[in-house]
Design a protein around this motif. Structure first.
Motif, PDB file in Angstrom:
ATOM      1  N   PHE A  18     -64.785-106.223 -51.312  1.00 50.40           N
ATOM      2  CA  PHE A  18     -64.582-104.800 -51.046  1.00 50.40           C
ATOM      3  C   PHE A  18     -63.854-104.150 -52.212  1.00 50.40           C
ATOM      4  O   PHE A  18     -63.239-104.815 -53.039  1.00 50.40           O
ATOM      5  N   THR A  19     -63.946-102.832 -52.249  1.00 49.33           N
ATOM      6  CA  THR A  19     -63.264-102.054 -53.280  1.00 49.33           C
ATOM      7  C   THR A  19     -62.191-101.194 -52.624  1.00 49.33           C
ATOM      8  O   THR A  19     -62.184-101.019 -51.400  1.00 49.33           O
ATOM      9  N   ILE A  20     -61.328-100.650 -53.444  1.00 48.85           N
ATOM     10  CA  ILE A  20     -60.323 -99.712 -52.924  1.00 48.85           C
ATOM     11  C   ILE A  20     -61.038 -98.519 -52.293  1.00 48.85           C
ATOM     12  O   ILE A  20     -60.606 -98.009 -51.265  1.00 48.85           O
ATOM     13  N   GLN A  21     -62.143 -98.094 -52.900  1.00 49.12           N
ATOM     14  CA  GLN A  21     -62.904 -96.966 -52.345  1.00 49.12           C
ATOM     15  C   GLN A  21     -63.395 -97.278 -50.935  1.00 49.12           C
ATOM     16  O   GLN A  21     -63.352 -96.428 -50.054  1.00 49.12           O
ATOM     17  N   ASP A  22     -63.894 -98.505 -50.726  1.00 42.20           N
ATOM     18  CA  ASP A  22     -64.318 -98.918 -49.381  1.00 42.20           C
ATOM     19  C   ASP A  22     -63.165 -98.757 -48.396  1.00 42.20           C
ATOM     20  O   ASP A  22     -63.327 -98.235 -47.294  1.00 42.20           O
ATOM     21  N   LEU A  23     -62.001 -99.238 -48.804  1.00 44.77           N
ATOM     22  CA  LEU A  23     -60.844 -99.220 -47.910  1.00 44.77           C
ATOM     23  C   LEU A  23     -60.343 -97.803 -47.652  1.00 44.77           C
ATOM     24  O   LEU A  23     -59.882 -97.496 -46.555  1.00 44.77           O
ATOM     25  N   SER A  28     -58.955 -94.662 -43.402  1.00 41.07           N
ATOM     26  CA  SER A  28     -58.587 -93.291 -43.780  1.00 41.07           C
ATOM     27  C   SER A  28     -57.255 -92.823 -43.175  1.00 41.07           C
ATOM     28  O   SER A  28     -56.677 -91.856 -43.644  1.00 41.07           O
ATOM     29  N   GLU A  29     -56.766 -93.541 -42.161  1.00 41.88           N
ATOM     30  CA  GLU A  29     -55.479 -93.136 -41.581  1.00 41.88           C
ATOM     31  C   GLU A  29     -54.300 -93.500 -42.484  1.00 41.88           C
ATOM     32  O   GLU A  29     -53.185 -93.033 -42.282  1.00 41.88           O
ATOM     33  N   TYR A  30     -54.561 -94.351 -43.514  1.00 40.94           N
ATOM     34  CA  TYR A  30     -53.509 -94.737 -44.450  1.00 40.94           C
ATOM     35  C   TYR A  30     -53.705 -94.003 -45.771  1.00 40.94           C
ATOM     36  O   TYR A  30     -54.822 -93.712 -46.170  1.00 40.94           O
ATOM     37  N   TYR A  34     -50.544 -96.290 -50.181  1.00 46.40           N
ATOM     38  CA  TYR A  34     -50.165 -97.359 -49.257  1.00 46.40           C
ATOM     39  C   TYR A  34     -51.182 -98.505 -49.349  1.00 46.40           C
ATOM     40  O   TYR A  34     -50.796 -99.685 -49.399  1.00 46.40           O
ATOM     41  N   ILE A  35     -52.467 -98.170 -49.410  1.00 47.43           N
ATOM     42  CA  ILE A  35     -53.526 -99.191 -49.501  1.00 47.43           C
ATOM     43  C   ILE A  35     -53.370 -99.982 -50.806  1.00 47.43           C
ATOM     44  O   ILE A  35     -53.428-101.216 -50.798  1.00 47.43           O
TER      45      ILE A  35
END
Length: 193
Positions: A18-23, A28-30, A34-35
Motif C-alpha cells: 500500500f501507499t500513503i495515498q491509499d491510506l 480519512s478520519e486520521y 498522523y498516518i
C-alpha cells in the motif's frame, strides 16, 4: 490506532502492499501527518517494510515480484524478458523484473531483485491483461513487440536461438502483425528476420 488494528484493517481490505495515498483515502478520519507518523514508527518497530519511499508492505508478508513491480510504479505492466519468460517463450528466468510504463524510466533494487521500468509513449501503452489483483502483463504478442522495440535484436542475435519453438506456436501471428502497425516501422522490419 495500534498496529494490531491496522494489520486487521489491511487484511480486511486485502492490502498487502500500500501507499500513503491509499491510506489517506481508506483512513480519512486520521490526518495525513498522523498516518505518516504511525508508518514511520511501525517501520522502526519492524512491523512494516518500505519497498521504496511511499510504498509499504506488512513485514511478515512476502508478495511475489510481479506484485511488487505493479505497486512500485503505477501504471505499469510486466513485459520484455519477464513476460517472455512467464509465457515460456524464452527459457531463462531473470533476476530483473522488467516492466513498461508511460512514466519515466526508473530502476529499483529490493533485496536481491532488480526492478526496471521502461518508458513507452502513451499510444503504445496497451495490450496487457490482468494477471491477478492489480498486476498486469503484456500479451504474448505485445511482449514480443516490446522486446523488439526496446532491445532491437539483430538477425544474428542469440535471442532467436533462445525462443522456445513449442511456445512460439501460441503466439497469434495475425494479432502480432496488427499490433506491430502501431509501432515505428523498424518493428515490422524486425519481424521479417
Amino acid at each position: 490506532m495500534d498496529f494490531r488494528d491496522f494489520e486487521k484493517f489491511c487484511r480486511k481490505e486485502g492490502l498487502e502492499i500500500f501507499t500513503i495515498q491509499d491510506l489517506k483515502v481508506l483512513l480519512s478520519e486520521y490526518s495525513p501527518s498522523y498516518i505518516r507518523l504511525k508508518i514511520h514508527r511501525w517501520i522502526q518497530s519492524g512491523f512494516l517494510r518500505a519497498l521504496r519511499r511511499g510504498v509499504y508492505v506488512l513485514a511478515e508478508l512476502s508478495p511475489d515480484e510481479f506484485e511488487i513491480s505493479a505497486n512500485l510504479i503505477q501504471p505499469s505492466y510486466i513485459s520484455l524478458e519477464s513476460a517472455l519468460s512467464h509465457y515460456s517463450l524464452i527459457p531463462d528466468v531473470s533476476a530483473i523484473v522488467t516492466a513498461i510504463t508511460p512514466k519515466n524510466t526508473r530502476r529499483f533494487t529490493i533485496g536481491k531483485t532488480h526492478f526496471h521500468y521502461y518508458h513507452i509513449q502513451q499510444p503504445l501503452f496497451f495490450e496487457f491483461v490482468n494477471l491477478h489483483g492489480n498486476v498486469f502483463i503484456a500479451s504474448r504478442e505485445k511482449a514480443l513487440l516490446d522486446f523488439f522495440y526496446f532491445r532491437k535484436p539483430q538477425e544474428k542475435d542469440l535471442f532467436f536461438e533462445r525462443l522456445n519453438p513449442i511456445s512460439v506456436k501460441d503466439v497469434n501471428m495475425n494479432k502480432l502483425l496488427i499490433i506491430a502497425k502501431k509501432y515505428p516501422s523498424f518493428i515490422e522490419k524486425s519481424l521479417t528476420l
